[in-house]
Every structure is written in structure tokens, then in C-alpha cells.
Motif scaffolding. Structure first.
Motif, PDB file in Angstrom:
ATOM      1  N   ALA A 258      25.343 -14.415  15.076  1.00  0.00           N
ATOM      2  CA  ALA A 258      26.450 -15.170  15.667  1.00  0.00           C
ATOM      3  C   ALA A 258      26.534 -16.539  15.009  1.00  0.00           C
ATOM      4  O   ALA A 258      25.604 -17.349  15.131  1.00  0.00           O
ATOM      5  CB  ALA A 258      26.264 -15.314  17.168  1.00  0.00           C
ATOM      6  N   ARG A 260      28.987 -20.009  14.657  1.00  0.00           N
ATOM      7  CA  ARG A 260      30.139 -20.759  15.155  1.00  0.00           C
ATOM      8  C   ARG A 260      30.238 -22.057  14.369  1.00  0.00           C
ATOM      9  O   ARG A 260      29.287 -22.844  14.342  1.00  0.00           O
ATOM     10  CB  ARG A 260      30.001 -21.055  16.650  1.00  0.00           C
ATOM     11  N   ARG A 279      33.160 -17.184  17.482  1.00  0.00           N
ATOM     12  CA  ARG A 279      32.164 -16.583  16.601  1.00  0.00           C
ATOM     13  C   ARG A 279      32.809 -16.071  15.319  1.00  0.00           C
ATOM     14  O   ARG A 279      33.858 -15.419  15.339  1.00  0.00           O
ATOM     15  CB  ARG A 279      31.481 -15.429  17.340  1.00  0.00           C
ATOM     16  N   ASP A 280      32.187 -16.400  14.197  1.00  0.00           N
ATOM     17  CA  ASP A 280      32.650 -15.924  12.892  1.00  0.00           C
ATOM     18  C   ASP A 280      32.573 -14.404  12.863  1.00  0.00           C
ATOM     19  O   ASP A 280      31.593 -13.802  13.289  1.00  0.00           O
ATOM     20  CB  ASP A 280      31.764 -16.515  11.790  1.00  0.00           C
ATOM     21  N   GLU A 283      29.508 -10.338   9.467  1.00  0.00           N
ATOM     22  CA  GLU A 283      28.224  -9.881   9.982  1.00  0.00           C
ATOM     23  C   GLU A 283      27.383  -9.361   8.828  1.00  0.00           C
ATOM     24  O   GLU A 283      27.720  -8.347   8.214  1.00  0.00           O
ATOM     25  CB  GLU A 283      28.432  -8.765  11.011  1.00  0.00           C
TER      26      GLU A 283
END
Length: 344
Positions: A258, A260, A279-280, A283
Motif C-alpha cells: 500500500a 499513498r 492508495r497507489d 502492486e
């Protein structure tokens, strides 16, 4: 070129090494040694084609390189034997018990001209690599906090306590991510099981750039997820990194990342308000333990083949974290902040 590798130790993580080596295929020819006949039998039932050396000495006479995945108190003597036999060395964490032992091995590897790599699992995990890259490129701005939790409800190992078994991972990883050394350590250790080892450890850190850190380690705390290596264990393996321009939480057991981006800014009435985005969406990929260990061993085999110094060598991967853990023991004993210079 195939590298002949001797695996010393066929316990739970030794078997992860065997699975990882099998995944690498023709890159390595493997033999194993373990003094425990029951352990050899259990491994032989899973790896039918695996050949066993009759002794450590016989295995070293055959191999080009050795992996040490034995109990911690045996590491220093076995590693010295490997290096004195002029074989390359992959030494599982914790490399050794003290900084003095780590420094002696680093000198010996240099004298003998051998490749020596420490098994620092998290340095090869895709999520840790992604986090370190973001810090290096300045995405977080100046860092102010790094924290790690390697704890849970699991067996208390007979050969080590929370510092050597768990905290060692993040005594290496946090400075590696931060790109800054630790200069001060304050620790509190506890022996809740009354067995003569610290099974609970809290280690506070001060980094050279002014950031502060915290490591929690232990086997007597609530876990959150099933452990991927030890059946029946519950674990937490988490890292937090906070800087002026971004915050990140990584859960290695749940495989979540996560990020940010944003920062606090002045607001009404003298308050400072967070202005962080959601949240970006990116992943980093997941990786099971076999994949991560395979990446470690691929790097080791490449270093042996090319004679390039490994990134996780003894100086950074054994001496540096051992100095932090030595300082933690001293801090807990004396009840004060310890300067790393005192451990040099």
C-alpha cells in the motif's frame, strides 16, 4: 556452467533451498549432508534423486560452493571450514551470532578470494525491491520513520532467540531500504517463557540521516497469517516506511503493498492537515518463499561464475546487522542508548 553445490543442513529451510535449486534446473548440481539420519530420510522421500555426501569433508572435496542452513551455533565453524577449503559460501541468516565472528569471516573470505553471500531473504523479495527503488528515486522525500514487525505465535527455536531468528532480517532490511546506516540503538528484551533466551524484542533505531526506526520481533505474540515455511505457525512480516512525500505499508505474509503519496500542509487555525492521495494502484508482484530463495541462489551462482562481489556480501549482510544486534543486547543489559561506534 553448472556449479556443484553442497547443502549443509536439511531442515525446513534447507528443503526450501532444495526446491529453489530444483527450480533453477541445470544451473547447479547438488548434494546434501545432514548428520541426522531421520532428517536425511525425510528429505530423500521428497527428493528421490538427491545424493548425500558421507561427511562435511567429503562434500567439500566434491563441491564448488556450499550452502549452510544448519543451526545458528554451528555457522561460524562450518563457514570457516568452507572458506579454508577454498569453496564459495552461501551462509543462511543469521550469518553468525556476533559482529566479531562476522568480521573474522569477512576477512577470511577476502584472504581466500572466495565469494561469500548471506541469505538475506527480504532483499530479494519483489515488494522490498520495489520499496527500496521508490526510496532511492526520492518518491518519499526525506524519510522520518521505518518500522518492521517480524513476530507471531510459533515455536521458540532451541538455537536462538528473537534477535537472531527474526529481528536480524530487518536489522539488515531497514538500513538497506533507507540507504542510510544505523548510528544508535535502544532495545528492550524479555524472556516470557523463562528459557534463558529473549523471545520478545523491541529495538529502536536512529539512522544517520535523522530518521527513527522500530523493530518488533518475537514468538509469543498474536500472528495474523499462516507461516509459509513453518507449518502451524502464525506470523506477521510487515514493514512501514514514512517520509515527507509518501507513506507505505508492506505485508510480506499477505503479499500486499500500500503506497499513498502526499504530504501534510498548513491549514486553518495552525493545524497541519494530511493531503495524501488514495492508495497507489500499482502492486509489485507476489513471490512464494521458493521463488525468493531461487532469486537469491541465482544471484549467488552468477557471482560464483563471474567472480563479481555479491550485493549481499559478508560486510553489509553479516557484519552490519550483527553490530546492530550486538548493540541491542548491550542496550538492554545497560538500559541506555548505544552508539554503533561502541560496537566497532
Amino acid at each position: 556452467m553448472s556449479v556443484r553445490i553442497l547443502l549443509l543442513g536439511c531442515g525446513a529451510f534447507g528443503r526450501v533451498h532444495l526446491r529453489a535449486l530444483a527450480r533453477l534446473g541445470a544451473a547447479a548440481e547438488v548434494r546434501a549432508f545432514d548428520p541426522d539420519a531421520a532428517m536425511r530420510g525425510a528429505v530423500a522421500s521428497e527428493f528421490a534423486d538427491l545424493r548425500f555426501a558421507e561427511s562435511v569433508e567429503a562434500g567439500l572435496a566434491w563441491c564448488d560452493a556450499a550452502i549452510i542452513a544448519t543451526p545458528v551455533p554451528t555457522h561460524a565453524a562450518l563457514a570457516e571450514a568452507v572458506l579454508r577449503a577454498d569453496r564459495h559460501l552461501f551462509l543462511e541468516k543469521p550469518a553468525v551470532e556476533t559482529a566479531r565472528e562476522a568480521e573474522a569471516l569477512a576477512r577470511l573470505a577476502g584472504t581466500r578470494g572466495r565469494i561469500a553471500q548471506v541469505g538475506l531473504y527480504f532483499r530479494f523479495h519483489p515488494k522490498a525491491l520495489a520499496l527500496r527503488a521508490l526510496v532511492a528515486e526520492g518518491a518519499f522525500g526525506p524519510l522520518h520513520y521505518l518500522a518492521a514487525r517480524f513476530s507471531g505465535l510459533k515455536r521458540a527455536r532451541g538455537d536462538s532467540g528473537a534477535l537472531l531468528n527474526d529481528a536480524v532480517h530487518f536489522a539488515d532490511l531497514l538500513p538497506w531500504i533507507a540507504g542510510a546506516p544505523v548510528t544508535q540503538v535502544f532495545a528492550q528484551l524479555a524472556d516470557p517463557l523463562g528459557r534463558g533466551r529473549e523471545d520478545l524484542a523491541l529495538v529502536q533505531l536512529r539512522f544517520a540521516d535523522g530518521a527513527i526506526g522500530l523493530i518488533e520481533a518475537g514468538c509469543v505474540l498474536p500472528g495474523r497469517w499462516p507461516d509459509a515455511v513453518v507449518p502451524g505457525a502464525e506470523t506477521r512480516k510487515e514493514v512501514i516506511v514514512a517520509g515527507r512525500d509518501a507513506l507505505a505499508e508492506v505485508d510480506f505474509a499477505a503479499e500486499t503493498f500500500a503506497l499513498r503519496r502526499g504530504r501534510h500542509a498548513p491549514g486553518p487555525g495552525g493545524a497541519w492537515l494530511p493531503g495524501h492521495a488514495a492508495r497507489d494502484a500499482s502492486e509489485p508482484p507476489a513471490a512464494d518463499p521458493v521463488a525468493v530463495v531461487a532469486a537469491e541462489l541465482a544471484a549467488f551462482i552468477d557471482a560464483v561464475a563471474t567472480r563479481r562481489a555479491p550485493e549481499a556480501g559478508l560486510a553489509s549482510g553479516a557484519v552490519a546487522p550483527a553490530r546492530i544486534l550486538d548493540a541491542a543486547r548491550r542496550s538492554a543489559q545497560e538500559g541506555r542508548m548505544v552508539e554503533l561506534e561502541e560496537i566497532a
